[in-house]
Design a protein around this motif. Structure first.
Motif, PDB file in Angstrom:
ATOM      1  N   GLU A 172     -12.830   7.980  -0.721  1.00 35.88           N
ATOM      2  CA  GLU A 172     -11.644   8.581  -1.685  1.00 35.88           C
ATOM      3  C   GLU A 172     -11.459  10.119  -1.038  1.00 35.88           C
ATOM      4  O   GLU A 172     -11.849  10.730  -1.018  1.00 35.88           O
ATOM      5  CB  GLU A 172     -12.125   8.795  -2.892  1.00 35.88           C
ATOM      6  N   GLN A 173      -9.682  10.300  -0.085  1.00 35.52           N
ATOM      7  CA  GLN A 173      -9.951  11.483   0.664  1.00 35.52           C
ATOM      8  C   GLN A 173      -9.106  12.601  -0.113  1.00 35.52           C
ATOM      9  O   GLN A 173      -8.428  12.329  -1.886  1.00 35.52           O
ATOM     10  CB  GLN A 173      -8.420  11.703   1.059  1.00 35.52           C
TER      11      GLN A 173
ATOM     12  N   LYS B 185      -4.747   2.517   3.507  1.00 36.61           N
ATOM     13  CA  LYS B 185      -5.809   3.104   2.433  1.00 36.61           C
ATOM     14  C   LYS B 185      -6.014   2.022   1.661  1.00 36.61           C
ATOM     15  O   LYS B 185      -4.647   1.266   0.823  1.00 36.61           O
ATOM     16  CB  LYS B 185      -4.613   3.687   1.208  1.00 36.61           C
TER      17      LYS B 185
ATOM     18  N   ASN C  97      -4.862   3.643  -6.391  1.00 31.61           N
ATOM     19  CA  ASN C  97      -4.529   5.084  -6.476  1.00 31.61           C
ATOM     20  C   ASN C  97      -5.200   6.185  -7.770  1.00 31.61           C
ATOM     21  O   ASN C  97      -6.133   5.557  -8.026  1.00 31.61           O
ATOM     22  CB  ASN C  97      -2.896   4.736  -6.151  1.00 31.61           C
TER      23      ASN C  97
ATOM     24  N   HIS D 228       0.508   3.449  -2.889  1.00 28.51           N
ATOM     25  CA  HIS D 228       0.015   4.827  -2.926  1.00 28.51           C
ATOM     26  C   HIS D 228       0.975   5.718  -3.271  1.00 28.51           C
ATOM     27  O   HIS D 228       0.512   7.244  -3.473  1.00 28.51           O
ATOM     28  CB  HIS D 228      -1.129   5.439  -1.320  1.00 28.51           C
TER      29      HIS D 228
ATOM     30  N   ARG E 280       0.939  -1.087   0.083  1.00 26.68           N
ATOM     31  CA  ARG E 280      -0.399  -0.275   0.069  1.00 26.68           C
ATOM     32  C   ARG E 280       0.926   1.298  -0.070  1.00 26.68           C
ATOM     33  O   ARG E 280       0.473   2.083  -1.291  1.00 26.68           O
ATOM     34  CB  ARG E 280      -0.865   0.055   1.354  1.00 26.68           C
TER      35      ARG E 280
ATOM     36  N   ALA F  94      -1.117   6.056   4.063  1.00 28.51           N
ATOM     37  CA  ALA F  94      -1.043   4.830   2.814  1.00 28.51           C
ATOM     38  C   ALA F  94      -1.369   3.580   3.486  1.00 28.51           C
ATOM     39  O   ALA F  94      -2.303   2.987   2.976  1.00 28.51           O
ATOM     40  CB  ALA F  94       0.270   4.754   1.840  1.00 28.51           C
TER      41      ALA F  94
END
Lengths: 84, 840
Positions: free
Chosen positions: B760-761, B510, B514, B233, B229, B507
């Motif tokens: 999704e940030q 997450k 990406n 990311h 991750r 990350a």
């Protein structure tokens, strides 16, 4: 069995384990699963066994079950020799 | 155990150890470790909802299984594997999978000669292939195919080979266990477990030692997935993001790190199997430390290598040596293995994805790798066997470090080509090599020196064993690693990490794609195969299947030959994303409205892409429709109409054109446009399509940007995307500035709503678009935190597809309503309202 294990053990010490402590190679030392014999070395060992003991191996016999230890190799060679 | 009970337990032929009494304390220690692993899986949302549910079954199943008598355990494992299927896939899809798999497993077990079984399986395989290719009617649910493929595509070949050379019969229960492997239902990309090893290794060591090894591997797998991750990311780049020489170096040298995902999954899978007594060997072994290409081949996917040796390498060698020398036979056998590996990767692709993988980059990758492995093995033969002993020389060696760097760099370079959408796109990125500056390369040179320093040691002899860790024992070490993973994934740690570490720590938690992959849903071979399992185990409609198509492939959409590119087809009614999708007589996904605005009505026209259109929700569930109903229900002093001009995939330029060409005719009081991070990619996509289709760009400022970027028809989409990267803010200023001017001339209020999809940030792009909107005089509403604090995974239509569900739209509408009420002028209320002074 010793007449088979002896030459095979010496072959492995001479070719694969040069410089290693000979006492570390016992009859139950895992050769394939322990990473001592890779695929190239395994096939070279097959050729040695065929020439040295006058036997003929088949492709499906080249596996860890039959070639993983000196004892297993000896049993394989002995079984094959008996059929020759 | 008696011989009879050993045979019944499926341990016949195994070197089964005598079973010690189950120690409650040791079992509790193992259960605690497994509970920690399950905690990591849930907390960090590892591998999807289906796997999370399965992890609970594994935890409960492991404890029960471990205390059962040995003779019952294999049956318990098969039962558990069968229970897992409906648990993960649901009853209906699960029944299809169990049914289809039972037929194939039944043929394997049929009491007929092996040649009959081979013939029957070949016929069944051909039939299934025709179904998978769409030639014959395909009754299987789409989600079943990748799992069925993973269960049988390779394992049946291995099984048939072993069965044809078996010297004693195999327990039928063992065969069922082999095909219905418990974790398989969650992982389409599955290591090819060798049947003979599977059979032979069952409880061939102390049970607790096997379980502990399984837990260690599960922890290691989770570590790989967490590291993946961070790489995915924050470290590696997509080929479309390569803009400078520095980007290129970063892309080329980090892309191979993405393989951590595969090794993480494989450790996890095999670790789970060890928990049930299958003492299988490791799947990957320190592959980033490979010192030659043959060494890499032996380490990177050990199960694949073993299958190739058994089915291809040894048999072909025995054939070739009848004609050629040993050396030549070995070379030809290795070349055959590489060619078959290439073909079998396409075969795997077909079963998992349903289409054929025929690409130049794939062919070039395998051909080059094949040449490298053949060359490397030739060198090893010349050096002799002792020279290639796995342990090699002890201590530190510069040669080993340089060799490892060389292998890693070469493979990563090849991987970068293999992962690109096309060779053209990859060559386009390579074009930035001309721009490499010393400052770009220096950090990477420093990293390379550090890499050589570390890999110069012989890690097989563990040069830096930490005595303290050794004393801890494997159980405590595993527990400590899992606790660390739990801590690192905790939001409080991310907040406190501070400085440069923050994005890397963030990350870790997450679980989605990406930014680059969200735009095109996946990249290289393994990422795209993993995609096939991404929807496994989700809630309603949580799966990717062929019917999960985009709007432009449906009857509700038609293309246009102007800059708008497309529109919804008036008077159409279809099922889209499994929801009712109705387009009114004027081409809006909305109810009917008169062109003339009714007296006393306050009209809001919404433009934007999929979120406005209501992607994945029914006609009356989009936030636009909910907002209209809420405005009516709230008893405000006016009548409100909210019109939906949204079209999936529309860029800001298209949305503004839509407002000009359509919305203005309805005399709206407010034009609302949504902005998101995704708009950057939608702008790229819009211009790419316009250039590819030779469409005249009506706005000179946009045409100038396209010309400056050097976009030409015939360029690959990745290449065009790369050329447009960084120009999105300028394009958004053209669009939003134009909308602001048009509206001001007509006394219309324009609102830009900054929003995001669940999970999704918000990134820098949307912040930039909102800043541009503000500078261009638009009212900006910040809804970027609309889903904060909620279970966002429950608000997306699928795991990969993060568009909001009906509930997500409802939440968005409520928040938008609150923002509008806080600014009464936007609702035509209060003294500042334009309507108060000049009713329209």
């Amino acid at each position: 069995m010793d007449e088979i294990i002896g030459p095979v053990r010496q072959y492995i010490l001479d070719t694969v384990l040069r410089g290693e402590d000979p006492s570390a190679l016992r009859s139950d030392t895992p050769l394939i699963s322990g990473g001592i014999l890779d695929s190239l070395a395994t096939l070279e060992l097959v050729s040695f066994l065929e020439q040295r003991f006058g036997i003929q191996l088949e492709a499906h016999e080249v596996d860890a079950e039959r070639l993983d230890t000196l004892s297993a190799i000896a049993a394989l060679v002995q079984g094959k020799s008996a059929r020759v | 155990m008696t011989d009879a009970s050993i045979a019944a337990a499926g341990i016949a032929g195994s070197r089964a150890r005598a079973e010690p009494a189950v120690s409650a304390v040791r079992l509790a220690g193992l259960a605690i470790q497994l509970a920690l692993a399950v905690g990591v899986i849930w907390f960090l949302q590892v591998e999807g909802a289906g796997f999370r549910r399965l992890s609970l079954l594994i935890l409960a199943g492991f404890i029960v299984h471990a205390v059962l008598p040995v003779a019952w355990r294999l049956a318990a494992f098969v039962t558990l594997s069968l229970v897992a299927i409906p648990l993960v896939l649901g009853v209906a899809d699960g029944a299809w999978l169990v049914g289809a798999a039972s037929v194939l497993a039944g043929i394997c077990l049929a009491p007929v000669p092996i040649r009959w079984r081979v013939g029957l399986l070949a016929a069944a395989g051909a039939l299934l292939a025709l179904m998978r290719a769409g030639v014959l009617l395909d009754p299987l649910p789409p989600i079943v195919w990748p799992i069925l493929g993973a269960m049988f595509a390779f394992r049946v070949l291995v099984f048939l080979y072993d069965a044809s050379h078996a010297t004693q019969p195999v327990a039928p229960l063992k065969v069922l266990a082999y095909f219905f492997l418990l974790p398989n239902v969650c992982f389409p990309l599955f290591p090819v477990v060798d049947f003979k090893t599977f059979d032979r290794s069952y409880y061939d060591d102390d049970a607790f030692a096997i379980y502990q090894r399984g837990l260690s591997w599960i922890a290691r797998g989770l570590l790989h997935l967490v590291l993946y991750r961070v790489v995915y990311h924050e470290i590696t780049l997509d080929v479309t993001q390569v803009q400078t020489g520095g980007d290129l170096v970063r892309y080329v040298f980090t892309v191979f790190l993405l393989y951590l995902r595969v090794s993480g999954q494989f450790h996890l899978i095999i670790g789970v199997l060890l928990l049930f007594g299958f003492n299988l060997p490791e799947t990957n072994h320190r592959y980033y430390l490979s010192t030659s290409f043959t060494d890499l081949w032996r380490r990177v996917n050990i199960y694949w290598k073993d299958m190739m040796m058994k089915l291809v390498y040894y048999p072909s060698f025995f054939v070739f040596r009848r004609r050629w020398s040993q050396g030549r036979s070995l070379t030809l056998s290795i070349a055959t293995v590489m060619a078959v590996t290439w073909a079998l990767h396409s075969y795997q692709w077909f079963w998992l994805r349903g289409d054929l993988l025929l690409s130049a980059s794939d062919a070039l990758f395998w051909a080059t790798l094949g040449v490298l492995v053949v060359w490397s093995s030739g060198r090893e033969r010349q050096k002799g066997q002792a020279g290639r002993a796995p342990a090699g020389a002890r201590g530190w060696q510069l040669r080993r470090g340089l060799g490892t760097l060389g292998v890693y760099s070469t493979i990563s370079f090849l991987w970068s080509m293999w992962s690109a959408e096309s060779i053209g796109a990859w060559l386009g990125a390579m074009g930035t090599l001309r721009q490499v500056e010393v400052t770009d390369v220096l950090p990477w040179l420093a990293l390379a020196v550090a890499f050589v320093g570390i890999t110069g040691w012989n890690w097989e002899t563990a040069p830096f064993r930490v005595a303290f860790l050794d004393r801890l024992g494997p159980g405590l070490r595993t527990g400590a690693l899992l606790t660390l993973l739990l801590l690192v994934g905790h939001p409080a740690v991310a907040l406190r990490a501070g400085g440069v570490l923050t994005p890397y720590v963030v990350a870790v938690s997450k679980s989605g794609l990406n930014r680059a992959d969200l735009n095109r849903q996946g990249r290289g071979y393994y990422e795209r195969l993993n995609e096939t399992g991404a929807g496994i185990g989700g809630a309603t409609a949580r799966r990717r299947d062929p019917t999960w198509t985009e709007i432009n492939h449906t009857a509700a959409y038609r293309t246009r030959d102007d800059f708008l590119l497309g529109e919804l087809v008036p008077n159409t009614s279809i099922t889209y994303k499994r929801r009712q999708f109705t387009v009114n007589s004027r081409g809006l996904r909305d109810r009917e409205y008169s062109l003339e605005k009714p007296a006393g009505t306050w009209r809001i026209a919404m433009v934007g892409p999929s979120d406005v259109m209501g992607y994945g929700v029914a006609d009356d569930e989009s936030f636009e429709a909910v907002l209209e109903r809420r405005l009516a229900r709230d008893g405000l002093s006016r009548r409100y109409e909210v019109l939906n001009f949204g079209v999936e995939g529309f860029s800001l330029l298209q949305s503004v054109l839509m407002a000009e060409q359509r919305a203005l005719a309805y005399a709206p009081d407010v034009i609302m446009i949504t902005v998101h991070d995704l708009d950057a990619r939608l702008l790229d996509r819009h211009l790419r399509l316009a250039v590819e289709q030779g469409i005249t760009i009506p706005w000179p400022e946009v045409a100038e940007i396209v010309a400056r970027a050097g976009l030409q028809p015939g360029q690959s989409s990745d290449d065009m995307q790369r050329r447009l990267l960084g120009r999105e803010q300028a394009l958004s200023r053209i669009a939003l500035g134009r909308l602001g001017r048009l509206a001001r001339e007509r006394g219309i209020l324009v609102v830009a709503v900054g929003t995001r999809l669940p999970l999704e940030q918000p990134g820098e792009d949307v912040a930039g678009f909102m800043r541009v909107a503000e500078e261009e005089g638009l009212v900006v509403l910040d809804l970027l935190h609309v889903y904060d604090g909620l279970d966002e995974s429950a608000l997306t239509v699928t795991r990969l597809d993060h568009h909001p569900t009906a509930e997500g739209h409802r939440i968005l509408a409520e928040r938008l309503l609150a923002e509008l009420k806080a600014r009464p002028a936007l609702l035509g209320l209060g003294p500042d309202s334009p309507a108060a002074s000049a009713p329209r």
